[in-house]
Design an enzyme around this catalytic site. Structure first.
Site, PDB file in Angstrom:
ATOM      1  N   LYS A 158       0.746  -1.193  -0.019  1.00 47.99           N
ATOM      2  CA  LYS A 158       0.068  -0.117  -0.044  1.00 47.99           C
ATOM      3  C   LYS A 158       0.875   1.178  -0.136  1.00 47.99           C
ATOM      4  O   LYS A 158       1.797   1.269   0.695  1.00 47.99           O
ATOM      5  CB  LYS A 158      -0.858   0.050   1.141  1.00 47.99           C
ATOM      6  CG  LYS A 158      -2.015  -1.019   1.302  1.00 47.99           C
ATOM      7  CD  LYS A 158      -2.633  -0.868   2.772  1.00 47.99           C
ATOM      8  CE  LYS A 158      -4.176  -1.296   2.526  1.00 47.99           C
ATOM      9  NZ  LYS A 158      -4.779  -1.241   3.823  1.00 47.99           N
ATOM     10  N   GLU A 200       1.149  -5.327   4.276  1.00 43.23           N
ATOM     11  CA  GLU A 200       0.135  -5.814   5.219  1.00 43.23           C
ATOM     12  C   GLU A 200      -0.165  -7.137   4.846  1.00 43.23           C
ATOM     13  O   GLU A 200      -0.111  -7.490   3.695  1.00 43.23           O
ATOM     14  CB  GLU A 200      -1.126  -5.037   5.321  1.00 43.23           C
ATOM     15  CG  GLU A 200      -1.188  -3.734   6.410  1.00 43.23           C
ATOM     16  CD  GLU A 200      -2.472  -2.974   6.055  1.00 43.23           C
ATOM     17  OE1 GLU A 200      -3.349  -3.388   5.631  1.00 43.23           O
ATOM     18  OE2 GLU A 200      -2.411  -2.037   6.973  1.00 43.23           O
ATOM     19  N   TYR A 202      -2.596  -9.807   3.588  1.00 41.70           N
ATOM     20  CA  TYR A 202      -3.755  -9.747   2.659  1.00 41.70           C
ATOM     21  C   TYR A 202      -4.843 -10.474   3.640  1.00 41.70           C
ATOM     22  O   TYR A 202      -4.759 -11.929   3.362  1.00 41.70           O
ATOM     23  CB  TYR A 202      -3.634  -9.883   1.523  1.00 41.70           C
ATOM     24  CG  TYR A 202      -4.945  -9.572   0.635  1.00 41.70           C
ATOM     25  CD1 TYR A 202      -5.047  -8.428   0.446  1.00 41.70           C
ATOM     26  CD2 TYR A 202      -5.383 -10.778  -0.083  1.00 41.70           C
ATOM     27  CE1 TYR A 202      -6.383  -8.125  -0.470  1.00 41.70           C
ATOM     28  CE2 TYR A 202      -6.662 -10.457  -0.700  1.00 41.70           C
ATOM     29  CZ  TYR A 202      -6.967  -9.385  -0.971  1.00 41.70           C
ATOM     30  OH  TYR A 202      -8.042  -9.002  -1.785  1.00 41.70           O
ATOM     31  N   HIS A 208     -15.587  -5.029   5.785  1.00 43.12           N
ATOM     32  CA  HIS A 208     -15.030  -3.684   6.195  1.00 43.12           C
ATOM     33  C   HIS A 208     -16.036  -3.071   7.094  1.00 43.12           C
ATOM     34  O   HIS A 208     -17.007  -2.735   6.737  1.00 43.12           O
ATOM     35  CB  HIS A 208     -15.111  -2.950   4.912  1.00 43.12           C
ATOM     36  CG  HIS A 208     -14.577  -1.518   4.889  1.00 43.12           C
ATOM     37  ND1 HIS A 208     -13.505  -0.929   4.397  1.00 43.12           N
ATOM     38  CD2 HIS A 208     -15.404  -0.274   5.602  1.00 43.12           C
ATOM     39  CE1 HIS A 208     -13.521   0.528   4.787  1.00 43.12           C
ATOM     40  NE2 HIS A 208     -14.431   0.817   5.720  1.00 43.12           N
ATOM     41  N   HIS A 235     -12.117  -1.795  -4.415  1.00 41.44           N
ATOM     42  CA  HIS A 235     -11.978  -1.072  -3.095  1.00 41.44           C
ATOM     43  C   HIS A 235     -12.702   0.228  -2.891  1.00 41.44           C
ATOM     44  O   HIS A 235     -12.444   1.136  -1.985  1.00 41.44           O
ATOM     45  CB  HIS A 235     -10.485  -0.703  -3.047  1.00 41.44           C
ATOM     46  CG  HIS A 235      -9.564  -2.042  -3.136  1.00 41.44           C
ATOM     47  ND1 HIS A 235      -9.458  -3.041  -2.509  1.00 41.44           N
ATOM     48  CD2 HIS A 235      -8.477  -2.154  -4.009  1.00 41.44           C
ATOM     49  CE1 HIS A 235      -8.788  -3.892  -2.995  1.00 41.44           C
ATOM     50  NE2 HIS A 235      -8.063  -3.286  -3.759  1.00 41.44           N
ATOM     51  N   GLU A 275     -11.385   3.176  10.284  1.00 43.86           N
ATOM     52  CA  GLU A 275     -11.695   2.048   9.379  1.00 43.86           C
ATOM     53  C   GLU A 275     -11.176   0.676   9.809  1.00 43.86           C
ATOM     54  O   GLU A 275      -9.675   0.853   9.959  1.00 43.86           O
ATOM     55  CB  GLU A 275     -11.430   2.340   7.695  1.00 43.86           C
ATOM     56  CG  GLU A 275     -12.369   3.441   7.298  1.00 43.86           C
ATOM     57  CD  GLU A 275     -12.232   3.623   5.811  1.00 43.86           C
ATOM     58  OE1 GLU A 275     -13.197   4.028   5.361  1.00 43.86           O
ATOM     59  OE2 GLU A 275     -11.306   3.234   5.073  1.00 43.86           O
ATOM     60  N   GLU A 287      -7.177   2.393   8.383  1.00 43.21           N
ATOM     61  CA  GLU A 287      -6.840   3.759   7.981  1.00 43.21           C
ATOM     62  C   GLU A 287      -8.028   4.860   8.735  1.00 43.21           C
ATOM     63  O   GLU A 287      -9.004   4.230   9.095  1.00 43.21           O
ATOM     64  CB  GLU A 287      -7.001   4.334   6.618  1.00 43.21           C
ATOM     65  CG  GLU A 287      -8.182   4.138   5.922  1.00 43.21           C
ATOM     66  CD  GLU A 287      -8.150   5.085   4.587  1.00 43.21           C
ATOM     67  OE1 GLU A 287      -7.156   5.868   4.485  1.00 43.21           O
ATOM     68  OE2 GLU A 287      -9.058   4.771   3.936  1.00 43.21           O
ATOM     69  N   ARG A 291     -12.917  13.434   8.023  1.00 43.07           N
ATOM     70  CA  ARG A 291     -13.968  14.097   7.400  1.00 43.07           C
ATOM     71  C   ARG A 291     -15.188  13.528   7.719  1.00 43.07           C
ATOM     72  O   ARG A 291     -15.234  12.208   7.959  1.00 43.07           O
ATOM     73  CB  ARG A 291     -13.257  14.406   6.096  1.00 43.07           C
ATOM     74  CG  ARG A 291     -13.486  12.753   5.405  1.00 43.07           C
ATOM     75  CD  ARG A 291     -13.246  12.917   3.818  1.00 43.07           C
ATOM     76  NE  ARG A 291     -12.643  11.732   3.395  1.00 43.07           N
ATOM     77  CZ  ARG A 291     -13.335  10.695   3.125  1.00 43.07           C
ATOM     78  NH1 ARG A 291     -14.693  10.495   3.251  1.00 43.07           N
ATOM     79  NH2 ARG A 291     -12.820   9.475   2.483  1.00 43.07           N
ATOM     80  N   VAL A 294     -19.048   9.745   2.900  1.00 41.43           N
ATOM     81  CA  VAL A 294     -20.018   9.783   1.822  1.00 41.43           C
ATOM     82  C   VAL A 294     -21.280   8.967   2.547  1.00 41.43           C
ATOM     83  O   VAL A 294     -22.580   9.398   2.437  1.00 41.43           O
ATOM     84  CB  VAL A 294     -19.809   8.944   0.601  1.00 41.43           C
ATOM     85  CG1 VAL A 294     -20.771   8.615  -0.084  1.00 41.43           C
ATOM     86  CG2 VAL A 294     -18.794   9.611  -0.136  1.00 41.43           C
TER      87      VAL A 294
END
Ligand code: ADP
Length: 449
Positions: A158, A200, A202, A208, A235, A275, A287, A291, A294
């Site tokens: 990543k 990382e 996988y 999620h 993703h 997350e 992460e 903010r 959505v």
């Protein structure tokens, strides 16, 4: 409290912020590119100002143009929405230097969380569980290969500056490592100007799960439970729900407390999302987004709170209007993201809307900037609306989603609505048994054979 807020965004999220301002008695200023002169956010705001030509780099991402718009209109604060400048620490610094207020976290917090390696190190220090992986950046291919052997494949490489699903590559076996490492680095460099990468483990079949947090900047913070955003393509989330069908009340309380404590300890201000990937009862941090997301409306639906109003309140120095004990989950909510894209090709399909009818009725919220006669410009994100439904339980929410998808009319462009109609027929969607790979595998099976 502010008298006037400028919204440095467009589309449905600009409308979302204008609505909160209006209910709070605050005047709103819309900014727009020349391509958006006829956009709904321009019509709906109290004032509007053109800040440049169609490309975002010369309008919605132009910091001098936005600051000038504040000065011309007398706006005291800026709400960034999501995307564009919402996670740009330099923007926050400039806003503060001009004596204005950014409705969001501090430049320092944005900087820490914007770099995924620093974010992970910070979270480890704050006691948040993380995905096993490299300690910090991986400088070269040889180190990456050595780590791959030690950790065991598959692994994911990543970009530390990555976002929006870009700068991430999976190496299934040692043979994939070279190309995965080089591609993740190149994407990081090209898209974000930073080629540092990390590695990382996988995870094979995680969900999620993200925790909504909210802080007052003075050491107080709460969590508003989780959202399950496992249904993703490349993703990118397409269907989100709260609460998560796989999460128990005990798990929610535990991970929620860890997250709220973590952000309280850094004096975080405003809305944030932590997350995680969730597999076999374990949470692994990936992460933090500093903010409004959505998918925030599903959280608003089940807690009955207005997160944008709350952002504005704390940015103006007021305390949060709720404490942890005030926050109780009521029912179940689902959001689907509707894009102007072909289906199943997912190619952007801008154009003129010849007919539009939004679904309604009990428990239905349609956040969209569409109207009949509007021309979707080709320059921006293809999201044209979010359909959010709320029911007493998951079953009712799904029935309501099905019903309201049937009422929605968007003519003139192709949309991803057929995707959701097709999903409504899937047993796994009804049982809630899906993980982050489910959607892509289903799309492959149903549409690519
Ligand atoms: P971005 O910032 O680009 O959104 P994230 O780190 O949030 O990237 O990851 C986005 C998605 O990528 C996750 O929701 C998940 O589907 C997948 N992903 C990320 N890290 C891993 C991992 N270690 N194992 C499996 N999937 C992962």
């Amino acid at each position: 409290m502010f008298d006037k807020i400028l919204i440095a965004n467009r589309g449905e999220i600009a409308l979302r912020v204008i609505r909160a301002c209006r209910e709070m008695g605050i005047a709103s200023v819309a900014v727009h590119s020349t391509a958006d002169a006829d956009a709904m956010h321009v019509r709906m705001a109290d004032e509007s100002i053109c800040i440049g030509p169609p490309p975002s780099s010369e309008s919605y991402l132009s910091i001098p143009a936005i600051i000038a718009a504040c000065e011309v209109t007398g706006a005291q604060a800026i709400h960034p929405g999501y995307g564009f400048l919402s996670e740009n620490a330099g923007f926050v610094q400039v806003i503060e230097d001009h004596g204005l207020t950014f409705i969001g976290p501090t430049a320092e917090h944005i900087r820490i969380m914007g770099d995924k390696i620093t974010a992970k190190e910070t979270m480890i220090d704050l006691g948040v569980p993380c995905v096993p992986g490299s300690e910090g950046g991986v400088p070269d291919l040889a180190t990456a290969q050595k780590l791959g052997e030690e950790m065991g494949y598959p692994v994911i490489i990543k970009a530390t500056a990555g976002g929006g699903g870009r700068g991430m590559k999976v190496a299934q076996t040692a043979a994939d490592m070279e190309s995965a490492f080089m591609t993740a680095r190149a994407e990081g460099k090209a898209a974000f100007g930073n080629d540092e990468v990390y590695i990382e483990k996988y995870l094979q079949r995680p969900r999620h799960i993200e925790i909504q947090v909210f802080g007052d900047g003075k050491g107080n913070a709460v969590h508003l439970g989780e959202r399950d955003c496992s249904l993703q393509r490349r993703h990118q989330k397409v269907f989100e729900e709260a609460p998560g069908p796989a999460i128990s009340a005990e798990e929610r309380a535990e991970i929620g407390r860890v997250c709220a404590d973590a952000v309280a300890r850094i004096n975080y201000i405003g809305a944030g999302t932590i997350e995680f990937l969730y597999e076999d009862g374990q949470f692994y941090f990936i992460e933090m987004n500093t903010r409004l997301q959505v998918e925030h409306p599903v959280t608003e639906a089940i807690f009955g709170v207005d997160l944008v109003r709350e952002q504005i309140r704390v940015a103006s120095g007021l305390p949060m209007s709720f404490a942890q004990d005030d926050l109780e989950i009521n029912g179940h909510a689902i959001e689907v993201r509707i894009n102007a894209e072909t289906f199943p090709g997912f190619a952007p399909h801008p154009g003129k809307i010849t007919a539009y009818h939004a679904p309604g009725g009990l428990g239905v919220r349609m956040d969209s900037a569409l109207y009949q006669g509007y021309s979707i410009p080709p320059y921006y994100d293809s999201l044209i609306g979010k359909l959010i439904v709320h029911g007493r339980d998951r079953r009712e929410a799904l029935a309501r989603l099905h019903r309201s998808l049937g009422e929605l009319i968007v003519d003139g462009v192709e949309t991803t609505v057929p995707l959701f109609h097709a999903l409504m027929a899937e047993k796994d969607i009804h049982t809630g048994e899906y993980n982050i790979h489910w959607l892509e595998r289903w799309l492959e099976r149903e549409f690519e054979s």
